[in-house]
Design an enzyme around this catalytic site. Structure first.
Site, short mmCIF file in Angstrom:
data_model
loop_
_atom_site.label_atom_id
_atom_site.label_comp_id
_atom_site.label_asym_id
_atom_site.label_seq_id
_atom_site.Cartn_x
_atom_site.Cartn_y
_atom_site.Cartn_z
N ARG A 18 34.84 42.07 37.93
CA ARG A 18 36.26 41.88 38.23
C ARG A 18 36.52 41.65 39.72
O ARG A 18 37.60 41.23 40.11
CB ARG A 18 37.06 43.08 37.71
CG ARG A 18 37.13 43.13 36.19
CD ARG A 18 37.53 44.50 35.66
NE ARG A 18 36.40 45.43 35.61
CZ ARG A 18 36.48 46.67 35.14
NH1 ARG A 18 37.63 47.14 34.69
NH2 ARG A 18 35.41 47.45 35.11
N GLN A 76 17.99 50.20 36.43
CA GLN A 76 18.50 50.02 35.06
C GLN A 76 18.57 48.51 34.80
O GLN A 76 19.41 47.81 35.39
CB GLN A 76 19.91 50.64 34.92
CG GLN A 76 20.46 50.53 33.51
CD GLN A 76 21.97 50.71 33.45
OE1 GLN A 76 22.67 50.66 34.46
NE2 GLN A 76 22.48 50.90 32.25
N GLY A 81 25.41 49.80 29.88
CA GLY A 81 26.52 50.74 29.85
C GLY A 81 26.25 52.04 30.59
O GLY A 81 25.11 52.35 30.97
N GLY A 104 29.62 54.95 41.16
CA GLY A 104 29.44 54.53 42.56
C GLY A 104 30.66 53.82 43.12
O GLY A 104 30.69 53.46 44.30
N ASP A 105 31.68 53.63 42.27
CA ASP A 105 32.83 52.82 42.73
C ASP A 105 34.09 53.65 42.94
O ASP A 105 35.19 53.10 43.04
CB ASP A 105 33.09 51.66 41.76
CG ASP A 105 33.60 52.13 40.40
OD1 ASP A 105 33.46 53.33 40.08
OD2 ASP A 105 34.15 51.29 39.66
N ASN A 230 37.75 48.47 40.87
CA ASN A 230 37.30 47.41 39.97
C ASN A 230 37.74 46.04 40.44
O ASN A 230 37.12 45.04 40.11
CB ASN A 230 37.82 47.67 38.56
CG ASN A 230 37.21 48.93 37.96
OD1 ASN A 230 36.01 49.19 38.12
ND2 ASN A 230 38.02 49.73 37.30
N ALA A 383 38.63 36.82 92.59
CA ALA A 383 39.05 36.09 91.39
C ALA A 383 38.14 34.90 91.13
O ALA A 383 37.76 34.19 92.05
CB ALA A 383 40.48 35.61 91.57
N ASN A 389 23.76 33.44 85.27
CA ASN A 389 22.59 34.25 84.90
C ASN A 389 21.60 33.51 84.03
O ASN A 389 20.58 34.06 83.66
CB ASN A 389 23.05 35.53 84.19
CG ASN A 389 23.82 35.23 82.93
OD1 ASN A 389 24.47 34.18 82.82
ND2 ASN A 389 23.76 36.13 81.97
N ARG A 443 29.13 26.95 101.41
CA ARG A 443 29.95 25.77 101.14
C ARG A 443 30.02 24.93 102.39
O ARG A 443 29.70 25.41 103.48
CB ARG A 443 31.36 26.18 100.70
CG ARG A 443 32.08 27.08 101.69
CD ARG A 443 33.53 27.24 101.33
NE ARG A 443 34.10 28.53 101.64
CZ ARG A 443 34.75 28.82 102.78
NH1 ARG A 443 34.83 27.92 103.75
NH2 ARG A 443 35.28 30.00 102.95
C1 UD1 Z 1 34.56 53.83 33.63
C2 UD1 Z 1 34.75 54.73 32.41
C3 UD1 Z 1 36.24 55.01 32.25
C4 UD1 Z 1 36.80 55.61 33.52
C5 UD1 Z 1 36.52 54.73 34.71
C6 UD1 Z 1 36.88 55.45 36.00
C7 UD1 Z 1 32.96 54.19 30.83
C8 UD1 Z 1 32.59 53.44 29.60
N1 UD1 Z 1 34.22 54.06 31.23
O1 UD1 Z 1 35.19 52.59 33.36
O2 UD1 Z 1 36.44 55.91 31.17
O3 UD1 Z 1 38.21 55.81 33.38
O4 UD1 Z 1 35.10 54.44 34.80
O5 UD1 Z 1 36.70 54.65 37.11
O6 UD1 Z 1 32.13 54.88 31.38
N2 UD1 Z 1 27.38 51.18 35.68
C9 UD1 Z 1 26.01 51.26 35.64
N3 UD1 Z 1 25.36 50.71 34.59
C10 UD1 Z 1 26.00 50.12 33.55
C11 UD1 Z 1 27.41 50.04 33.60
C12 UD1 Z 1 28.08 50.59 34.68
O7 UD1 Z 1 25.38 51.78 36.55
O8 UD1 Z 1 25.33 49.67 32.64
C13 UD1 Z 1 28.09 51.75 36.84
C14 UD1 Z 1 28.94 50.74 37.60
O9 UD1 Z 1 28.17 50.14 38.62
C15 UD1 Z 1 30.06 51.60 38.15
C16 UD1 Z 1 30.16 52.75 37.17
O10 UD1 Z 1 28.99 52.72 36.39
O11 UD1 Z 1 29.75 52.10 39.43
C17 UD1 Z 1 31.37 52.62 36.27
O12 UD1 Z 1 31.31 51.36 35.64
P1 UD1 Z 1 32.60 50.44 35.53
O13 UD1 Z 1 32.21 49.15 34.93
O14 UD1 Z 1 33.31 50.42 36.81
O15 UD1 Z 1 33.41 51.27 34.47
P2 UD1 Z 1 34.99 51.29 34.29
O16 UD1 Z 1 35.41 50.14 33.48
O17 UD1 Z 1 35.65 51.48 35.58
MG MG Z 2 35.06 51.33 37.56
#
Ligand code: UD1
Ligand code: MG
Length: 485
Positions: A18, A76, A81, A104-105, A230, A383, A389, A443
Site C-alpha cells: 500500500r 520468511q 502471513g 515492524g510498522d 500502511n 569581503a 584549494n 596585483r
Molecule cells: C495487521 C493485523 C491487524 C492489525 C494491524 C495493526 C494480521 C492478519 N492483521 O494488519 O489485525 O489491526 O496489523 O497494524 O495480522 N508481515 C510479515 N510476514 C507476512 C506478513 C506480514 O512479516 O507474511 C509483517 C509486515 O511486514 C508488517 C506486519 O507483519 O510489519 C503486519 O503486516 P501488515 O500487512 O501491515 O498487516 P496489517 O494489514 O496492518
Molecule cells: Mg500494518
C-alpha cells in the site's frame, strides 16, 4: 533482567504494497528513524533473551538495519502471513516461555506500554494478551471481539467484518504477548482461510479462546502509540507524532520554540536551557546546541555541535561542524563538514566553508570561500576572499596566522601560508608564502592617466556625429506631390 525467559519477535517481512514503494515498508522513515529502528529501540529496555526480526522483502537491507542493535534475523520466504512469520522463527525462539510479537510498522509504541503489557499477561496468567486501542476511526485494523469485559473471543480482520462488527472501535495493534506453550499448538490449527490465503496470527486468538484459554486485551493508554504505517498518509501521521514528542522533550528541557509545528527536530538532537529556535528551523542528525543559543528562521543544522551563546542568523546551513561559545554566523552562510569555528569567531553572509578551522575572534564577514584552511586568532578576512584549494586534481591547504588582515577580493592560491600579523593588499592574487608582519601586494600597480576619459568621450562623440555628405543624403526629400498642389 526481568524478561530473560522471553523472546521478542518483530514482523518485518512484508512488502508494504500500500506504500507503493521499491523499499521494504519497515525501512521507511518516520520521525528521523526507520520504522523498524524505532520498534527495536522500544524493545531493547525490556531485557529479553533475544530480539528476532522476521525478514523477507529486501531481507538483506532489513537485516543490516537491525543487526547493529543486536537483533537476529530470520528469513520468511515466501511471506504467507503474520502467523506464518511467527512459525518460521520457531526454532530460533527455542524454549522461551513468553513470546512478545510486534509488527515492524508500528513504531510509536513506548517501552512503558510494552512493560505494562507483559506485566498484565503474567499477572493474568494468560495464554495471550493483546495490546488493543480504542480509536475513532478503526477502518483498516482488525477488531477485538470481546467475550466478556475481561476476555477476548477473536480478532476479526477488517476485510472479514460483518456490518455490526464494523461498529467496533477497539482495534488490534498487532502487539501481543503469548505463552509459547499455548501459542504453538494454536498456530498449528490456523488455516489460511482468507482472501490472501495467508496464515493470520490473529486467527490464533480465536483458536485459543475456543479452547477456553485466557485471552486478554489490554487497552493502550494512548491510542496513537499503536498507529501502523500502511500508507504514505499513515507515515505522515506517525512522523508528525514523533516530531511533536521531540519538540515537547526540548521544551521540557528549557528550550523556547516559536511556532513549534514548523520546527523539525531529529530524534538524537539536544539543546540547552534558554536556547531559542525560530520558526522553520531544522535540527537534524546528532546536532547538539548549548545554552542561550539562538537559531534563527530557515536555518538547517545537521550534525552540528554548538557551544553556549551561539547566534545562527537566518537561512544558515551547517553540516558536520563545530561552533564554540559566542560564535556568530550567517545570515545565508554554509558550513560543509569539517569546520571548527572557535570562540567568538564570526562568519558572515554568503560565506561557504569546508574542512577549516577559524581561530578565536577571527572574522570572515562577507562573500568568501574558505576550504582546507587554518586561520589563527583575531584575523580578518576581507569581503570576497577566496582560497583556491583545488587545482583540478588535488586539494591543498592554506594557513593564515594570528592577527592577519586579508584585504577584500583576494585570492589565496594554495598551498600557501600567511604569517602572523601580515597584511594582504585588497585584490591580490597570493601565490607565494607571506612572512609574518609583511605586506603582500599581488596585483599590478595602478596607473592614472589624467584627462583620458574626457578625451575618449570627445573622440567617441566625433565618431558618432554623422558626416556632412551623409547628412545631406539622408535629409528627407521634399514631397513633389505637395509642391504640385
Ligand atoms: C495487521 C493485523 C491487524 C492489525 C494491524 C495493526 C494480521 C492478519 N492483521 O494488519 O489485525 O489491526 O496489523 O497494524 O495480522 N508481515 C510479515 N510476514 C507476512 C506478513 C506480514 O512479516 O507474511 C509483517 C509486515 O511486514 C508488517 C506486519 O507483519 O510489519 C503486519 O503486516 P501488515 O500487512 O501491515 O498487516 P496489517 O494489514 O496492518
Ligand atoms: Mg500494518
Amino acid at each position: 533482567m526481568p524478561n530473560k525467559d522471553s523472546v521478542i519477535v518483530i514482523l518485518a517481512a512484508g512488502k508494504g504494497t500500500r506504500l507503493k514503494s521499491s523499499f521494504a515498508k519497515v525501512l521507511h522513515d518516520a520521525g528521523g528513524r526507520s520504522l523498524i529502528d524505532s520498534v527495536v529501540r522500544a524493545c531493547l529496555p525490556l531485557g529479553a533473551k533475544k530480539i528476532v526480526a522476521i525478514v523477507g522483502h529486501q531481507a538483506e537491507q532489513v537485516a543490516a538495519a537491525v543487526e547493529p542493535l543486536g537483533v537476529q534475523s530470520v528469513l520468511q520466504q515466501p511471506q504467507n502471513g503474520t502467523g506464518h512469520a511467527v512459525l518460521v522463527a520457531k526454532r530460533v525462539i527455542g524454549n522461551a516461555k513468553t513470546i512478545v510479537v510486534l509488527p515492524g510498522d508500528a513504531p510509536l509504541v513506548r517501552k512503558e506500554t510494552l512493560k505494562a503489557l507483559i506485566a498484565a499477561h503474567r499477572s493474568g496468567n494468560a495464554a495471550a494478551t493483546i495490546l488493543s486501542a480504542v480509536v475513532s476511526d478503526p477502518s483498516g485494523y482488525g477488531r477485538i471481539l470481546r467475550k466478556s469485559e475481561n476476555s477476548v473471543a477473536a480478532i476479526v480482520e477488517d476485510s472479514q467484518l460483518t456490518a455490526d462488527q464494523r461498529e467496533i472501535n477497539e482495534i488490534n495493534s498487532s502487539i501481543y504477548c503469548f505463552s509459547a506453550a499455548k501459542l504453538w499448538p494454536a498456530l498449528a490449527q490456523v488455516k489460511p482461510e482468507n482472501k490472501h490465503r495467508e496464515i493470520y496470527l490473529t486467527d490464533a486468538i480465536a483458536v485459543l479462546a475456543s479452547k477456553g484459554e485466557t485471552v486478554l486485551a489490554q487497552v493502550a493508554p494512548d491510542a496513537r502509540e499503536v498507529l501502523g504505517c500502511n500508507t504514505r498518509a499513515d507515515l505522515a501521521d506517525v512522523d508528525r507524532i514523533f516530531r511533536d514528542r521531540k519538540r515537547e522533550e526540548l521544551m521540557n528541557a528549557g528550550v523556547t520554540i516559536q511556532l513549534p509545528e514548523t520546527v523539525l527536530l531529529g530524534p538524537d538532537v539536544s539543546a540547552g536551557e534558554d536556547s531559542l529556535l525560530e520558526p522553520c528551523v531544522q535540527l537534524l542528525g546528532k546536532t547538539k546546541i548549548g545554552a542561550r543559543c539562538m537559531i534563527r528562521t530557515g536555518s538547517v543544522l545537521n550534525n552540528a555541535i554548538l557551544g553556549d551563546g551561539v547566534m545562527v542568523e537566518p537561512h544558515t546551513v551547517i553540516a558536520g561542524s563545530r561552533l564554540d561559545d559566542n560564535v556568530i554566523i550567517g545570515p545565508f552562510a554554509r558550513l560543509r563538514p569539517g569546520v571548527h569555528l572557535k570562540k567568538g569567531a564570526k562568519v558572515g553572509n554568503f560565506v561557504e566553508m569546508k574542512k577549516s578551522t577559524i581561530g578565536d575572534g577571527s572574522k570572515v564577514p562577507h562573500l568568501s570561500y574558505i576550504g582546507d584552511t587554518k586561520i589563527g586568532s583575531h584575523s580578518n578576512i576581507g569581503a570576497g576572499t577566496i582560497t583556491c584549494n583545488y587545482d583540478g586534481v588535488q586539494k591543498y591547504p592554506t594557513t593564515i596566522g594570528n592577527r592577519v588582515f586579508v584585504g577584500s577580493d583576494s585570492v589565496l592560491v594554495a598551498p600557501v601560508k600567511i604569517g602572523d600579523g601580515a597584511y594582504v593588499a585588497a585584490g591580490s592574487a597570493i601565490t607565494e608564502n607571506v612572512p609574518p608582519n609583511a605586506l603582500a601586494l599581488g596585483r599590478n600597480r595602478q596607473t592614472v592617466k589624467p584627462g583620458w576619459a574626457a578625451k575618449k568621450r570627445r573622440e567617441q562623440a566625433a565618431e558618432n556625429r554623422p558626416k556632412k555628405s551623409a547628412r545631406r543624403k539622408s535629409r528627407p526629400k521634399k514631397s513633389r506631390s505637395r509642391r504640385k498642389r
